[in-house]
Design a protein around this motif. Structure first.
Motif, PDB file in Angstrom:
ATOM      1  N   GLY A 112      58.613 -36.199  26.669  1.00 57.49           N
ATOM      2  CA  GLY A 112      58.403 -35.098  25.739  1.00 57.49           C
ATOM      3  C   GLY A 112      57.722 -35.531  24.463  1.00 57.49           C
ATOM      4  N   ILE A 113      58.099 -36.705  23.952  1.00 58.19           N
ATOM      5  CA  ILE A 113      57.453 -37.253  22.752  1.00 58.19           C
ATOM      6  C   ILE A 113      55.976 -37.494  23.026  1.00 58.19           C
ATOM      7  N   ILE A 114      55.689 -38.118  24.157  1.00 61.64           N
ATOM      8  CA  ILE A 114      54.303 -38.416  24.525  1.00 61.64           C
ATOM      9  C   ILE A 114      53.480 -37.133  24.621  1.00 61.64           C
ATOM     10  N   LYS A 115      54.045 -36.115  25.250  1.00 61.18           N
ATOM     11  CA  LYS A 115      53.317 -34.851  25.412  1.00 61.18           C
ATOM     12  C   LYS A 115      53.012 -34.215  24.063  1.00 61.18           C
ATOM     13  N   ARG A 116      53.986 -34.248  23.152  1.00 63.46           N
ATOM     14  CA  ARG A 116      53.770 -33.669  21.822  1.00 63.46           C
ATOM     15  C   ARG A 116      52.616 -34.371  21.111  1.00 63.46           C
ATOM     16  N   ILE A 117      52.572 -35.688  21.217  1.00 58.30           N
ATOM     17  CA  ILE A 117      51.508 -36.449  20.553  1.00 58.30           C
ATOM     18  C   ILE A 117      50.157 -36.141  21.184  1.00 58.30           C
ATOM     19  N   ARG A 118      50.085 -36.197  22.503  1.00 55.69           N
ATOM     20  CA  ARG A 118      48.819 -35.980  23.192  1.00 55.69           C
ATOM     21  C   ARG A 118      48.294 -34.561  22.958  1.00 55.69           C
ATOM     22  N   ASP A 119      49.191 -33.575  22.967  1.00 62.61           N
ATOM     23  CA  ASP A 119      48.769 -32.194  22.738  1.00 62.61           C
ATOM     24  C   ASP A 119      48.232 -32.011  21.321  1.00 62.61           C
ATOM     25  N   ARG A 120      48.768 -32.762  20.393  1.00 58.72           N
ATOM     26  CA  ARG A 120      48.363 -32.614  18.989  1.00 58.72           C
ATOM     27  C   ARG A 120      47.004 -33.245  18.704  1.00 58.72           C
ATOM     28  N   VAL A 121      46.791 -34.487  19.145  1.00 61.59           N
ATOM     29  CA  VAL A 121      45.556 -35.191  18.776  1.00 61.59           C
ATOM     30  C   VAL A 121      44.446 -35.010  19.794  1.00 61.59           C
ATOM     31  N   GLY A 122      44.787 -34.639  21.023  1.00 62.94           N
ATOM     32  CA  GLY A 122      43.764 -34.449  22.044  1.00 62.94           C
ATOM     33  C   GLY A 122      43.246 -35.762  22.599  1.00 62.94           C
ATOM     34  N   THR A 123      42.308 -35.645  23.524  1.00 59.26           N
ATOM     35  CA  THR A 123      41.741 -36.831  24.178  1.00 59.26           C
ATOM     36  C   THR A 123      40.235 -36.951  23.959  1.00 59.26           C
ATOM     37  N   SER A 124      39.700 -36.183  23.015  1.00 59.11           N
ATOM     38  CA  SER A 124      38.261 -36.275  22.753  1.00 59.11           C
ATOM     39  C   SER A 124      37.951 -36.697  21.324  1.00 59.11           C
ATOM     40  N   ASN A 125      38.892 -36.472  20.395  1.00 57.08           N
ATOM     41  CA  ASN A 125      38.657 -36.827  18.997  1.00 57.08           C
ATOM     42  C   ASN A 125      38.840 -38.325  18.765  1.00 57.08           C
ATOM     43  N   PRO A 126      38.121 -38.892  17.795  1.00 55.50           N
ATOM     44  CA  PRO A 126      38.457 -40.247  17.335  1.00 55.50           C
ATOM     45  C   PRO A 126      39.850 -40.244  16.708  1.00 55.50           C
ATOM     46  N   VAL A 127      40.679 -41.207  17.081  1.00 50.59           N
ATOM     47  CA  VAL A 127      42.078 -41.233  16.628  1.00 50.59           C
ATOM     48  C   VAL A 127      42.384 -42.577  15.988  1.00 50.59           C
ATOM     49  N   TYR A 128      43.068 -42.523  14.849  1.00 53.55           N
ATOM     50  CA  TYR A 128      43.570 -43.721  14.179  1.00 53.55           C
ATOM     51  C   TYR A 128      45.077 -43.762  14.367  1.00 53.55           C
ATOM     52  N   LEU A 129      45.621 -44.923  14.708  1.00 53.85           N
ATOM     53  CA  LEU A 129      47.055 -45.080  14.920  1.00 53.85           C
ATOM     54  C   LEU A 129      47.633 -46.009  13.861  1.00 53.85           C
ATOM     55  N   SER A 130      48.652 -45.522  13.162  1.00 51.16           N
ATOM     56  CA  SER A 130      49.344 -46.331  12.161  1.00 51.16           C
ATOM     57  C   SER A 130      50.806 -46.454  12.549  1.00 51.16           C
ATOM     58  N   LEU A 131      51.277 -47.672  12.710  1.00 49.69           N
ATOM     59  CA  LEU A 131      52.636 -47.938  13.197  1.00 49.69           C
ATOM     60  C   LEU A 131      53.446 -48.691  12.147  1.00 49.69           C
ATOM     61  N   ASP A 132      54.413 -48.006  11.577  1.00 49.21           N
ATOM     62  CA  ASP A 132      55.379 -48.645  10.689  1.00 49.21           C
ATOM     63  C   ASP A 132      56.494 -49.202  11.561  1.00 49.21           C
ATOM     64  N   ILE A 133      56.803 -50.473  11.399  1.00 48.49           N
ATOM     65  CA  ILE A 133      57.804 -51.100  12.254  1.00 48.49           C
ATOM     66  C   ILE A 133      59.186 -50.487  12.053  1.00 48.49           C
ATOM     67  N   ASP A 134      59.398 -49.741  10.933  1.00 49.40           N
ATOM     68  CA  ASP A 134      60.700 -49.115  10.748  1.00 49.40           C
ATOM     69  C   ASP A 134      60.879 -47.875  11.636  1.00 49.40           C
ATOM     70  N   THR A 135      59.880 -47.574  12.473  1.00 47.03           N
ATOM     71  CA  THR A 135      60.081 -46.599  13.548  1.00 47.03           C
ATOM     72  C   THR A 135      61.235 -47.054  14.434  1.00 47.03           C
ATOM     73  N   LEU A 136      61.330 -48.358  14.616  1.00 48.27           N
ATOM     74  CA  LEU A 136      62.416 -48.930  15.405  1.00 48.27           C
ATOM     75  C   LEU A 136      63.717 -48.919  14.614  1.00 48.27           C
TER      76      LEU A 136
END
Length: 396
Positions: free
Chosen positions: A288-312
């Motif tokens: 469900g998390i994956i689907k929410r992300i993919r639906d939001r950003v799409g698969t055609s736009n340029p995407v930047y990913l920022s990962l804060d390690i405190d996600t864990l």
């Protein structure tokens, strides 16, 4: 007797199958295959470099001083941004780049093949290197952020090793290399997005974090000065104000922080973000998390990913500037990252790794390195950015 014969045949079949599987695998090479090694007694052979020896680069990739030599090219470059004077709680992320490299030493121990993603980011079409660190002053935040932007843009804006002459998604219609930045506190994402904007224009952002980081400066820190208004809790506010974000295609994932009030969520919406709370994994799961992300950003736009390690959760990554309980496990985060396969990641960063607070077993730095391994694998599997708007090339 028949049973013994059958057992012997099975062993022979297993041995034969193992031999067939083994023939196309090369032993891991290392620097001990040098001239002096031939002087040792016996026929010698070869010996791979030990993971606990040598100079630390990310995943034991080749180090090349990219900032000193414009002629160096690559398809994916790792670069460090050792900055932590924008943090509000625990400092120490200036040591993040070196800590993450230390935590990555075993990634390529057995050849680097990523089983779930069916790809090998260390042995593919892509030339991947470690460019070292951007020189960053610790005495002047404004100048430091300028250093990070210019250093990143220098790495980002040159021709890649692969498909340099083919059209790509950049503003100039060129194919560019990808850059993965090792932070540093989360303030560094603002100069990185400024660099990205110069190359691509506004981009969609996937933001993994326990905090929103879209706070208005007067709410987060009081904003006593213009310099103080830019910190690791306000950088997305500034990015939105500067037009660096693609409207209504950005998403936070893993949020679980306390707020100054409900208006923080309203302000977050003004900045163009959707929110996936960390606790939602209990009801919609990783899929469900994956689907929410993919639906939001799409698969055609340029995407930047920022990962804060405190996600864990701090149980898995205690060494961070502002830890929050109730986070995801390392396994859950890696599963979610792999679920982004096929998204057009043009660049990424990982931030807020502060090794001084880690365990002796290096839990946090290993988790950070393994997360970047998944991100790097996705980039390699997707192919050069020249194919971003088309189907993935099958024969890369």
């Amino acid at each position: 007797m028949v049973a013994r014969s059958f057992f012997a045949l099975c062993l022979a079949a297993v041995a034969a199958a193992h031999g067939d599987h083994d023939h196309d695998q090369d032993p891991i090479a290392g620097p001990l295959q040098a001239l002096w090694y031939n002087t040792l007694p016996g026929d010698g052979g070869t010996q791979a470099d030990s993971v606990f020896s040598g100079i630390s680069t990310f995943g034991r990739l080749p180090y090349l001083p990219c900032l000193n030599h414009r002629g160096i090219n690559y398809d994916i470059a790792f670069i460090g941004a050792p900055f932590d004077t924008g943090t509000s709680y625990r400092p120490g992320a200036r040591f993040g780049p070196s800590g993450i490299r230390q935590g990555s030493r075993r990634l390529n121990l057995y050849g680097g093949y990523n089983v779930p993603l069916d790809t090998n980011p260390f042995n593919s079409w892509a030339k991947v290197i470690d460019c070292g660190d951007i020189p960053v002053t610790s005495y002047d935040n404004t100048f430091a952020l300028h250093q990070i932007e210019e250093g990143h843009f220098s790495i980002l804006s040159r021709a890649p090793k692969t498909d340099a002459t083919k059209k790509g998604p950049s503003l100039l219609g060129k194919t560019l290399p990808r850059v993965i930045t090792l932070g540093g506190d989360h303030t560094i994402t603002l100069p990185l997005l400024r660099s990205i904007n110069r190359a691509y224009g506004p981009v969609s952002v996937i933001h993994f974090d326990s905090h929103l980081d879209t706070w208005r400066p007067k709410v987060f820190g009081g904003s006593p000065s213009e310099v103080a208004s830019v910190n690791h809790g306000t950088y997305f506010y500034h990015a939105a104000q500067e037009g660096l974000l693609r409207n209504d295609s950005n998403i936070h994932a893993g949020i679980r922080t306390t707020l100054s009030g409900p208006s923080d969520y309203e302000n977050d919406g003004y900045c163009g973000f959707e929110i996936v709370e960390a606790r939602e994994i209990d009801t919609i799961g990783t899929d469900g998390i994956i689907k929410r992300i993919r639906d939001r950003v799409g698969t055609s736009n340029p995407v930047y990913l920022s990962l804060d390690i405190d996600t864990l959760d701090p149980a898995f990554a205690p060494a961070t500037g502002t830890p929050e309980t109730g986070g995801w496990s390392t396994r859950e985060l890696r599963t979610i990252l792999r679920g982004l396969d096929g998204i057009n990641l043009i660049a990424a960063d990982i931030v807020e790794v502060a090794p001084a607070y880690d365990t002796n077993a290096e839990h946090t730095t290993m988790a950070a390195a393994d997360s970047l391994y998944e991100i790097m694998s996705i980039m390699v599997k997707r192919g050069p950015l020249s194919v971003m708007d088309g189907e993935k090339e099958e024969d890369l």
